[in-house]
Write a protein that holds these residues in place. Structure first.
Motif: not given
Length: 416
Positions: A203-223
């Protein structure tokens, strides 16, 4: 039914190792459903809530191997997208199935969840986030159904920095087309841990731990393989046990930055606290003083430590005030503490606590953290305290009887 019998008066000596964080493990285990293939999760605490979550995954069709403190999960065999009613009613974290299944399969359903009765915890912010991403939400006869085959990124403002809603929306957004921005998001360490796991899966998740989290969608995630962070609430509970008994105790496997609000309060009370890279040492004394405390979202003082801290304050010299701002019904432990002689007066969301010696009584755990508070009180009460309804305690504290016996507590679990 089982109960705890605790004889007060002993000091704690040695060290206690902290288990994996329950509140991080629950969403991460559910998020494993998003990744294709298998995930191997380590430092998973052995708890009733985890046992129930494993049953949910298996009911959905996932293959789960639960050994020791590890979970091996293969999500590719999931063939049911609705959490069975009996399992959902046992635990509030069942609602994480909504975000995870929606991300992977485009639909999900669960009954409105159960859990501790500590106040109203509606999932309206979760549903608001799903709708913003383009999902259809229907609620009939207590069943929540979500459908969204082609989710789109969106800007979502949370009216309150809800931990559950932040986690659920993050999961739902990881495969949504485009960018999602979650404003006024929760900042708890468990948010960061889920984001890290999702990112390791692709995944592409940025900003966790702050009050603004940005998530850029991806096609798939792998275990993938991942290790859960230590449990800050368990660590805080044992720190307060050392403080209330005037003990010298080392709490091992603690991320010190996660318990800073408690460390600040303990030092304000006159309790000694020494920090190092691997953990924290609490050096208690019998003359710690009263303080006031107010629960707040992270990085404020955690509501999950409020009950235990109230028990600690019953032995603080002077008068203290406890203000609960997170949940409106989280003083259930006060009546049980009063059975043991505590001087506590409740006015709405405020409790006034005055010093008084405690004596043993027969009490019951009204919820998870209330049960921990009663153990604190029992440690210093004169006589032998009996704590019933300990299934609440076992939802959140791994192997607590053996851990406490290992540092000198006179505690045993017996059948009623």
């Amino acid at each position: 039914m089982e109960k705890l019998i605790i004889k007060g008066g002993n000091k704690l000596e040695g060290n206690i190792a902290i288990s994996g964080a329950k509140n991080a493990a629950l969403p991460i285990v559910m998020a494993s459903l998003i990744g294709e293939g298998r995930s191997f999760l380590d430092n998973i605490p052995r708890l009733r809530d985890i046992d129930n979550l494993v049953k949910i995954l298996e009911a959905l069709g996932a293959k789960v191997d639960y050994k020791g403190n590890s979970l091996d999960i293969d999500s590719d065999s999931v063939n049911l997208l609705e959490v069975p009613y009996k399992l959902a009613r046992k635990m509030r974290a069942s609602y994480y199935a909504l975000g995870a299944l929606l991300a992977r399969y485009g639909q999900a359903a669960t009954t409105l969840p159960g859990g501790c009765e500590i106040g109203s915890r509606p999932i309206d912010l979760h549903l608001k986030g799903f709708k913003a991403l383009g999902a259809e939400v229907t609620i009939e006869h207590g069943l929540v159904e979500i459908k969204g085959e082609n989710l789109k990124g969106a800007k979502i403002y949370l009216d309150y920095p809800s931990v559950g809603a932040t986690l659920n929306i993050m999961m739902a957004a990881v495969k949504a087309e485009g960018k999602t921005i979650i404003e006024n998001s929760a900042r708890e360490p468990e948010i960061i841990d889920l984001a890290n796991y999702l990112n390791v899966m692709g995944a592409k998740v940025k900003g966790a731990g702050t009050d603004i989290i940005r998530v850029e969608g991806v096609k798939k995630l792998k275990g993938t393989d991942y290790t859960i962070i230590p449990d800050r609430i368990e660590a805080g509970t044992y720190m307060m046990m050392a403080a209330i008994t005037g003990s010298n105790l080392y709490i091992d496997k603690v991320l010190v930055e996660h318990v800073k609000p408690l460390i600040a309060k303990l030092k304000e009370m006159g309790v000694g606290v020494e920090e190092d890279i691997g953990g924290v040492r609490v050096i208690g004394n019998k003359n710690f003083k009263s303080v006031d405390v107010k629960t707040l979202p992270y990085p404020g003082f955690p509501t999950d430590m409020q009950a235990q801290f109230m028990a600690l304050l019953t032995q603080a010299k002077g008068s203290s005030m406890v203000i609960e701002t997170v949940f409106e019904n989280r003083f259930g432990h006060a009546d049980e503490l009063k059975r043991m002689g505590a001087d506590i007066k409740i006015d709405g969301r405020t409790a006034m606590v005055k010093y008084t010696p405690l004596s043993a009584a027969s009490v019951k755990a009204t919820d998870l953290r209330a049960g921990a508070a009663l153990i604190l009180a029992a440690l210093v009460a004169e006589g032998e305290t009996e704590i019933r309804d300990i299934y609440h305690i076992e939802r959140g504290y791994e192997d607590i009887v053996n851990k406490l016996q290992g540092v000198g507590v006179d505690i045993k679990k017996v059948s009623e």
